[in-house]
Enzyme design. Sequence first.
Site, PDB file in Angstrom:
ATOM      1  N   LEU A  94       0.812  -1.217   0.000  1.00  0.00           N
ATOM      2  CA  LEU A  94       0.000   0.000   0.000  1.00  0.00           C
ATOM      3  C   LEU A  94       0.840   1.259   0.000  1.00  0.00           C
ATOM      4  CD1 LEU A  94      -2.623  -1.071   2.698  1.00  0.00           C
ATOM      5  CD2 LEU A  94      -2.959  -1.029   0.228  1.00  0.00           C
ATOM      6  N   GLN A  97       5.231   2.956   0.924  1.00  0.00           N
ATOM      7  CA  GLN A  97       6.630   2.712   1.255  1.00  0.00           C
ATOM      8  C   GLN A  97       7.240   3.959   1.871  1.00  0.00           C
ATOM      9  OE1 GLN A  97       8.841   0.049   0.948  1.00  0.00           O
ATOM     10  NE2 GLN A  97      10.306   1.388   1.931  1.00  0.00           N
ATOM     11  N   PHE A 133      10.377   4.403   7.393  1.00  0.00           N
ATOM     12  CA  PHE A 133      10.129   3.461   8.482  1.00  0.00           C
ATOM     13  C   PHE A 133       9.789   2.074   7.964  1.00  0.00           C
ATOM     14  CE2 PHE A 133       8.760   6.546  12.090  1.00  0.00           C
ATOM     15  CZ  PHE A 133      10.064   7.002  12.142  1.00  0.00           C
ATOM     16  N   GLY A 134       9.594   1.950   6.642  1.00  0.00           N
ATOM     17  CA  GLY A 134       9.300   0.657   6.061  1.00  0.00           C
ATOM     18  C   GLY A 134       7.982   0.662   5.316  1.00  0.00           C
ATOM     19  N   VAL A 164       4.091  -0.663   3.922  1.00  0.00           N
ATOM     20  CA  VAL A 164       2.790  -1.034   4.493  1.00  0.00           C
ATOM     21  C   VAL A 164       2.099  -1.963   3.506  1.00  0.00           C
ATOM     22  CG1 VAL A 164       0.586  -0.193   5.363  1.00  0.00           C
ATOM     23  CG2 VAL A 164       2.643   1.166   5.676  1.00  0.00           C
ATOM     24  N   LYS A 204       2.078  -2.550   8.909  1.00  0.00           N
ATOM     25  CA  LYS A 204       3.252  -1.687   8.763  1.00  0.00           C
ATOM     26  C   LYS A 204       4.481  -2.492   9.184  1.00  0.00           C
ATOM     27  CE  LYS A 204       3.256   2.604  10.331  1.00  0.00           C
ATOM     28  NZ  LYS A 204       3.402   3.758  11.258  1.00  0.00           N
ATOM     29  N   ASP A 221       2.432  15.502  13.092  1.00  0.00           N
ATOM     30  CA  ASP A 221       2.618  15.209  11.667  1.00  0.00           C
ATOM     31  C   ASP A 221       1.267  15.103  10.963  1.00  0.00           C
ATOM     32  OD1 ASP A 221       4.137  14.867   9.414  1.00  0.00           O
ATOM     33  OD2 ASP A 221       4.343  12.708   9.646  1.00  0.00           O
TER      34      ASP A 221
END
Length: 857
Positions: A547, A549, A552-553, A555, A569, A666
Amino acid sequence: MPMDTRTRSVSALNGSMFFFLLIFLFSLFPSHYHCAVDVDEITPSQPLAQGQALVSPGHIFELGFFSPNNSANKYVGIWHKDISPRKVVWVANRENPLAATDTSASLTVSSNGNLKLIDGKQKSIWSTNVTSLVSSLDNSSVAAVLLDNGNFVVNDHLGAELWQSFDHPGDTVLPNMVLRYDKSGKGNFLSSWKAENDPSPGRFLLGLAPQTPSQVFIWINNGSNDSHSVPYWRSGPWDKSSFIGVPEMDHRYINGFSVDDNLKQGTQDFSYSLYDKPVAYIYISPEGIVRLTFSKNDGKWYVYWQTPKNACDIYGACGPFGLCKASAYPICKCLKGFVPKSSAQWSKGNWTGGCVRQNKLFCERQTNKSVSSREKQVDDDGFWKMVKLKIPDSHEFITAFNAEETSDDCKLRCLTNCSCLAYAFVNNIGCLVWSKDLIDIQQFSASVGVDIYIRLARSELGEGKPIKLIASLTAIGFVSILAAIVFGFYRRQANQKRQNFKSTGMIKSSRDGLREYIGKHDPSELKIYDFDSIVIATNNFSLANKLGQGGFGPVYKGMLQDGKEVAVKRLSSSSGQGIEEFKNEMLLISNLQHKNLVRIMGCCVKEDEKLLIYEFMPNKSLDTFLFDTRKRAVLDWVTRFNIIQGIARGLLYLHHDSYVKVIHRDLKVSNILLDEKMNPKISDFGLARIIEGTQNLENTQKVVGTRGYMSPEYAMGGIFSEKSDVYSFGVLMLEIISSKKNTSFSLYDQQLGFLAYAWNLWNEGRGLELVDEILGDSYSSLEVLKCIHIGLLCVQDNAVDRPTMADIALMLSSEKDGPQPKLPVFTIQNTAHYPQPHSENTNSSKNEASITMIEGR
């Protein structure tokens, strides 16, 4: 006239009028919304009109007029009859659509064997280009029919085939249909649709490559003459039973796939026939995904196989001399004897630059100098064996497989050729060598793939001369002494870290350790998932399930065993911030319960793997609609106003109503997720901070957030409070009203930022000019002006001047007006010119699809 006769005449007249009225009403709708009249052939005297369908003898396929996904255009296509959802497998006029309002168009066949699509004005929209051997055929001697294999053919009076649709594929290949490539460079390729409602040729092509043995490629159409020059995915070579780059085709695989390499004729043919799944098709989607789909004779479609399914399937994901393994993280590493070409890019997760050789090969070193036979014997190159690989691209076929030739023969052929970089001896194929950069190498976890031997210098293999051994031993001794010194320092550091571990509650890499950590913090209903169950749910973190990128990596979308959809995630082990954000989200969100906050369902830790499992939001994030020229039409004003109110309620809960005050830090359009009813949910709490008691302001040495959404006091001084979120909310409101990105806004050549532009319109009484033009006049002027007013109050430079979320919620739900907003001086210039703190580490959170993306600015 007698009364009963007159009555019958009136009834007949009414019946006729009713019949013609029905015909007229049916003609207003696309053909797939009403029952078509079946015909079995098209002839010069019997064209196919709208409201009719050409049906194959076994009622398997039908051909007719259709409008894809309520498109304004109309096409002639072929699809499987009585299977839902409808998949159009061939389109005649994919580049020349009819207007959907044209109800008089027809498809006919001329006496010379050419098909023609004629619009309502008798203009030819599309036609074939058949040169018939018989120039004067009578009208009854030629006919177009649809076969049970889905082939649309034109036959002459003797039954000879003049033209067939199988020679002109679209985005689909049916069983027994042939994709061909010949030595002249001609071939028939699949080309994806441009979009789900636009069958014109899109970005992706699929077909055979001119290699021996053959490979199937997906190319990105770059618009050049050689339109399939940019590889996107490849199957690996055909070994006479399967493609060795497709792990699903292991030694147990029984299939009807066939590739015929006819070296004499210079042709290569690909076809398939699934004996156990006779109703099937392979197609390439507008996104470049190839799917093999079949029906179980229950009127539905099922996906049997698809690719690309993970990041390693993308061509050259790790660059030249890089090895990709989907189950590892990071997924890329350099081959033995190679190092990253750019360490800086490699550390950021940009691996496409690949790797370079550490030590030159013997062949390279002996250039322009004589080498004795003894030196050559000692110093010649060697080979490093790698197993279970999808072998690199650009192979060269040396010899065909035979029982007498061995792998050693192939090795000798490579070793005696200075340009040979690797070799493989593959069963059913023979000897393959590589003289170009080794690219697109993938390592499989299962017992599939082949062995490949990489050419390396002897020094890389530990087989150098004795002097090298002495030097190595000396170096080892020196390193041992140095290591002893470092070890002492390390032990002191380790003891300190152990104490820090106890004091900070660092998460252990075991399920029990995670359970113990969670138990100490008492989150409500936070489930600990088994890692293997998440691997299954996400199809081994497949690319098709991805879904989004970020730093933090990635999803992924997942399906749990109970059928519940989730978003997973996967925090990157290389992210320096991952642990803190993982703990923050795991413990913070699990205790925050509100309908406008995304809900976390659980977590998982296994060694370096850290996973967070959330409820799945089917409509992804707000930016996928708001900034898309087509999708944003879905966001009418009622929907936009509901989203604004929902975000406000979520923030009000965080700032005032939850058991602790939470500053999100955020808030932005991509961190607003949308459920199936387009209700908003605030997501991504990895950067959130809890403010204790009545404390209102905090200072941080690490500024986090996203450019354009950060308040002045936070961006320049690291000071944050609930008013920092209010500022972000104001920016977000104005973006929702205008469908303009605050960071990409520019007004002609003026250095005028988005917020200052909005304030100027408001101040000049032209606030409604900010409204997205796609809304037309279908909005409430009072509600829009109220929202612009509130948004400008939120983005004032001085935090004291901004309203609280309680004030905002009241203004949104009542007639209450706020004060006149002040000009946001800080944002007069474009936000790209924001001053940044020099001594602070600034990070950005960017969400493309569902949960989070963090990246450095």
